[in-house]
Design a protein around this motif. Sequence first.
Motif, PDB file in Angstrom:
ATOM      1  N   GLN A 111       0.846  -1.194   0.000  1.00 29.91           N
ATOM      2  CA  GLN A 111       0.000   0.000   0.000  1.00 29.91           C
ATOM      3  C   GLN A 111       0.885   1.249   0.000  1.00 29.91           C
ATOM      4  OE1 GLN A 111      -3.249   0.115   2.816  1.00 29.91           O
ATOM      5  NE2 GLN A 111      -3.517  -2.109   2.758  1.00 29.91           N
ATOM      6  N   PRO A 112       1.568   1.513  -1.106  1.00 32.29           N
ATOM      7  CA  PRO A 112       2.514   2.639  -1.130  1.00 32.29           C
ATOM      8  C   PRO A 112       1.871   3.985  -0.849  1.00 32.29           C
ATOM      9  CG  PRO A 112       2.145   1.753  -3.337  1.00 32.29           C
ATOM     10  CD  PRO A 112       1.557   0.775  -2.378  1.00 32.29           C
ATOM     11  N   ASP A 113       0.610   4.177  -1.257  1.00 31.33           N
ATOM     12  CA  ASP A 113      -0.041   5.458  -0.983  1.00 31.33           C
ATOM     13  C   ASP A 113      -0.210   5.684   0.512  1.00 31.33           C
ATOM     14  OD1 ASP A 113      -0.195   6.196  -3.617  1.00 31.33           O
ATOM     15  OD2 ASP A 113      -2.186   5.326  -3.915  1.00 31.33           O
ATOM     16  N   ALA A 114      -0.454   4.605   1.280  1.00 30.71           N
ATOM     17  CA  ALA A 114      -0.558   4.746   2.725  1.00 30.71           C
ATOM     18  C   ALA A 114       0.767   5.194   3.315  1.00 30.71           C
ATOM     19  CB  ALA A 114      -0.990   3.420   3.349  1.00 30.71           C
ATOM     20  N   LEU A 115       1.858   4.675   2.789  1.00 33.70           N
ATOM     21  CA  LEU A 115       3.163   5.067   3.296  1.00 33.70           C
ATOM     22  C   LEU A 115       3.452   6.530   2.978  1.00 33.70           C
ATOM     23  CD1 LEU A 115       5.219   1.849   2.491  1.00 33.70           C
ATOM     24  CD2 LEU A 115       3.672   2.337   4.374  1.00 33.70           C
ATOM     25  N   VAL A 116       3.053   6.967   1.799  1.00 35.74           N
ATOM     26  CA  VAL A 116       3.208   8.383   1.445  1.00 35.74           C
ATOM     27  C   VAL A 116       2.456   9.255   2.444  1.00 35.74           C
ATOM     28  CG1 VAL A 116       2.627  10.133  -0.277  1.00 35.74           C
ATOM     29  CG2 VAL A 116       3.627   7.958  -1.011  1.00 35.74           C
ATOM     30  N   ARG A 117       1.265   8.828   2.837  1.00 35.19           N
ATOM     31  CA  ARG A 117       0.447   9.627   3.748  1.00 35.19           C
ATOM     32  C   ARG A 117       0.990   9.646   5.180  1.00 35.19           C
ATOM     33  NH1 ARG A 117      -3.723   7.115   0.702  1.00 35.19           N
ATOM     34  NH2 ARG A 117      -4.126   5.579   2.366  1.00 35.19           N
ATOM     35  N   SER A 118       1.930   8.770   5.490  1.00 35.97           N
ATOM     36  CA  SER A 118       2.540   8.800   6.814  1.00 35.97           C
ATOM     37  C   SER A 118       3.496   9.979   6.986  1.00 35.97           C
ATOM     38  CB  SER A 118       3.299   7.496   7.089  1.00 35.97           C
ATOM     39  OG  SER A 118       2.417   6.419   7.342  1.00 35.97           O
ATOM     40  N   PHE A 119       3.890  10.591   5.890  1.00 36.66           N
ATOM     41  CA  PHE A 119       4.802  11.734   5.947  1.00 36.66           C
ATOM     42  C   PHE A 119       4.016  13.036   6.010  1.00 36.66           C
ATOM     43  CE2 PHE A 119       7.585   8.485   4.295  1.00 36.66           C
ATOM     44  CZ  PHE A 119       8.830   8.807   4.817  1.00 36.66           C
ATOM     45  N   ALA A 120       4.563  14.006   6.757  1.00 40.31           N
ATOM     46  CA  ALA A 120       3.903  15.306   6.878  1.00 40.31           C
ATOM     47  C   ALA A 120       4.011  16.097   5.581  1.00 40.31           C
ATOM     48  CB  ALA A 120       4.516  16.104   8.022  1.00 40.31           C
ATOM     49  N   THR A 121       5.153  15.995   4.914  1.00 40.59           N
ATOM     50  CA  THR A 121       5.374  16.710   3.650  1.00 40.59           C
ATOM     51  C   THR A 121       5.967  15.723   2.649  1.00 40.59           C
ATOM     52  OG1 THR A 121       7.518  17.486   4.491  1.00 40.59           O
ATOM     53  CG2 THR A 121       5.637  18.945   4.798  1.00 40.59           C
ATOM     54  N   VAL A 133      19.517   1.360  -2.087  1.00 41.26           N
ATOM     55  CA  VAL A 133      18.888   2.154  -3.147  1.00 41.26           C
ATOM     56  C   VAL A 133      19.390   3.590  -3.160  1.00 41.26           C
ATOM     57  CG1 VAL A 133      16.670   2.957  -4.043  1.00 41.26           C
ATOM     58  CG2 VAL A 133      16.863   0.672  -3.054  1.00 41.26           C
ATOM     59  N   GLY A 134      19.760   4.110  -1.999  1.00 39.34           N
ATOM     60  CA  GLY A 134      20.221   5.486  -1.924  1.00 39.34           C
ATOM     61  C   GLY A 134      19.133   6.435  -1.450  1.00 39.34           C
ATOM     62  N   TYR A 135      19.255   7.693  -1.838  1.00 37.01           N
ATOM     63  CA  TYR A 135      18.367   8.757  -1.366  1.00 37.01           C
ATOM     64  C   TYR A 135      17.089   8.762  -2.193  1.00 37.01           C
ATOM     65  CZ  TYR A 135      16.900  13.455   0.090  1.00 37.01           C
ATOM     66  OH  TYR A 135      16.207  14.534   0.587  1.00 37.01           O
ATOM     67  N   VAL A 136      15.962   8.721  -1.490  1.00 38.16           N
ATOM     68  CA  VAL A 136      14.648   8.689  -2.137  1.00 38.16           C
ATOM     69  C   VAL A 136      13.848   9.879  -1.617  1.00 38.16           C
ATOM     70  CG1 VAL A 136      12.501   7.395  -2.426  1.00 38.16           C
ATOM     71  CG2 VAL A 136      14.701   6.179  -2.321  1.00 38.16           C
ATOM     72  N   LEU A 191       9.063   7.403  -3.776  1.00 41.40           N
ATOM     73  CA  LEU A 191       8.798   6.515  -2.646  1.00 41.40           C
ATOM     74  C   LEU A 191       7.959   5.322  -3.080  1.00 41.40           C
ATOM     75  CD1 LEU A 191       9.038   5.920   0.400  1.00 41.40           C
ATOM     76  CD2 LEU A 191       6.867   7.111   0.687  1.00 41.40           C
ATOM     77  N   ARG A 192       6.942   5.563  -3.907  1.00 41.56           N
ATOM     78  CA  ARG A 192       6.124   4.441  -4.385  1.00 41.56           C
ATOM     79  C   ARG A 192       6.984   3.421  -5.137  1.00 41.56           C
ATOM     80  NH1 ARG A 192       2.781   8.933  -5.870  1.00 41.56           N
ATOM     81  NH2 ARG A 192       1.002   9.161  -4.454  1.00 41.56           N
ATOM     82  N   ALA A 193       7.872   3.911  -5.993  1.00 34.37           N
ATOM     83  CA  ALA A 193       8.744   3.009  -6.742  1.00 34.37           C
ATOM     84  C   ALA A 193       9.689   2.265  -5.798  1.00 34.37           C
ATOM     85  CB  ALA A 193       9.537   3.795  -7.778  1.00 34.37           C
ATOM     86  N   PHE A 194      10.207   2.965  -4.798  1.00 30.10           N
ATOM     87  CA  PHE A 194      11.102   2.337  -3.821  1.00 30.10           C
ATOM     88  C   PHE A 194      10.370   1.237  -3.052  1.00 30.10           C
ATOM     89  CE2 PHE A 194      12.213   2.358   0.736  1.00 30.10           C
ATOM     90  CZ  PHE A 194      13.491   1.807   0.664  1.00 30.10           C
ATOM     91  N   VAL A 195       9.157   1.516  -2.608  1.00 27.07           N
ATOM     92  CA  VAL A 195       8.387   0.539  -1.843  1.00 27.07           C
ATOM     93  C   VAL A 195       8.098  -0.696  -2.688  1.00 27.07           C
ATOM     94  CG1 VAL A 195       6.144   0.104  -0.771  1.00 27.07           C
ATOM     95  CG2 VAL A 195       7.393   2.214  -0.252  1.00 27.07           C
ATOM     96  N   THR A 196       7.668  -0.484  -3.924  1.00 28.06           N
ATOM     97  CA  THR A 196       7.361  -1.610  -4.814  1.00 28.06           C
ATOM     98  C   THR A 196       8.599  -2.455  -5.060  1.00 28.06           C
ATOM     99  OG1 THR A 196       5.593  -0.351  -5.883  1.00 28.06           O
ATOM    100  CG2 THR A 196       6.491  -2.239  -7.095  1.00 28.06           C
ATOM    101  N   ILE A 238      13.145   9.109   7.091  1.00 28.05           N
ATOM    102  CA  ILE A 238      13.558   7.775   7.522  1.00 28.05           C
ATOM    103  C   ILE A 238      14.965   7.525   6.998  1.00 28.05           C
ATOM    104  CG2 ILE A 238      13.158   5.293   7.289  1.00 28.05           C
ATOM    105  CD1 ILE A 238      10.192   5.879   7.041  1.00 28.05           C
ATOM    106  N   ARG A 239      15.832   7.024   7.892  1.00 28.19           N
ATOM    107  CA  ARG A 239      17.192   6.640   7.501  1.00 28.19           C
ATOM    108  C   ARG A 239      17.404   5.170   7.872  1.00 28.19           C
ATOM    109  NH1 ARG A 239      17.136  11.611   9.658  1.00 28.19           N
ATOM    110  NH2 ARG A 239      17.605  10.845  11.775  1.00 28.19           N
ATOM    111  N   VAL A 240      17.724   4.363   6.896  1.00 26.02           N
ATOM    112  CA  VAL A 240      17.918   2.929   7.102  1.00 26.02           C
ATOM    113  C   VAL A 240      19.417   2.648   7.110  1.00 26.02           C
ATOM    114  CG1 VAL A 240      17.403   0.617   6.233  1.00 26.02           C
ATOM    115  CG2 VAL A 240      15.743   2.481   5.911  1.00 26.02           C
TER     116      VAL A 240
END
Length: 283
Positions: free
Chosen positions: A38-48, A57-60, A66-71, A131-133
């Motif tokens: 559910q990449p859109d849900a993850l996008v909505r977890s961010f304030a901006t 993967v590096g810096y996203v 983000l959707r592409a990274f999640v997929t 988020i920093r992994v």
Amino acid sequence: MPWMPEVFTAPIADARHQREAASANDAVPYYEGIMANQPDALVRSFATQPVVDDPRVGYVEGARRLRAFVTGTAEWLRERDAVVDNVALTRTPTRTVEEVALHLLGDDGGRVELPVAIVSDRNPDRTLKAIRVYHSLWPLTGRHTVRPPLLPEDPSLHAEGTPGDYQRVLAEGDLGGIVAIFEPDGYAREPSGGAYLHRGAEGLRELYAHLFANGGGIPLEHCTLTDDGVRCAIEYNCVRWGVTDIPPQAGVAVYERASSELLSAARIYDDVEPPDVSDTSAD
């Protein structure tokens, strides 16, 4: 635990709330959220604008990336038959540090362990800032990869108690001092996990003697400090190893206190390659 459960579809959100009904930690863990598809849900977890920095993967930045990274990450986890073991969660009002161990299929068909730390900066309303992994690539590729600093040094940061003592003796290269900071059955785990866990005075002495073999200690530039009273997590830049200046590299370590206030564990997440101990000249 970065993702806000209320932004997911009802089945996932309700299940998470029921499991965590008695806890304030009502968030969806990092990898569980990615695997929810559910990449859109993850996008909505961010304030901006979403911001994630990942070793593979590096810096996203931005919703589309983000959707592409999640997929892509979910597909990679499925291909590697990933199993996630929770290790610890360090939580303050402004930051969480989630520690897990990923168990994955290696390139040779065997299983490998990959320790991972996920640092999430948060707003008071629990929305995410970034988020920093952190993890080593060595278990996956057989080689270390320089990861430039993700954050600037903050000279005002000073860890309290035993984690602060650890930083001092680590920088000084004090072998006896660093072993004495641990509980008798305490351990230090290197970024590669698995067999690279050193427990008890003998194991710790062997590890730190090796780490200090390049003519001195390992001073770290501290960037953030997250302390919940039990665990203290420090994001850092490693710039020097003994007498050798090294390319600045990002990492995080978590220091866990026992009831005695000595350390029961030190878990390290970076991809720093030690210098050749035969090179004893300062750069």
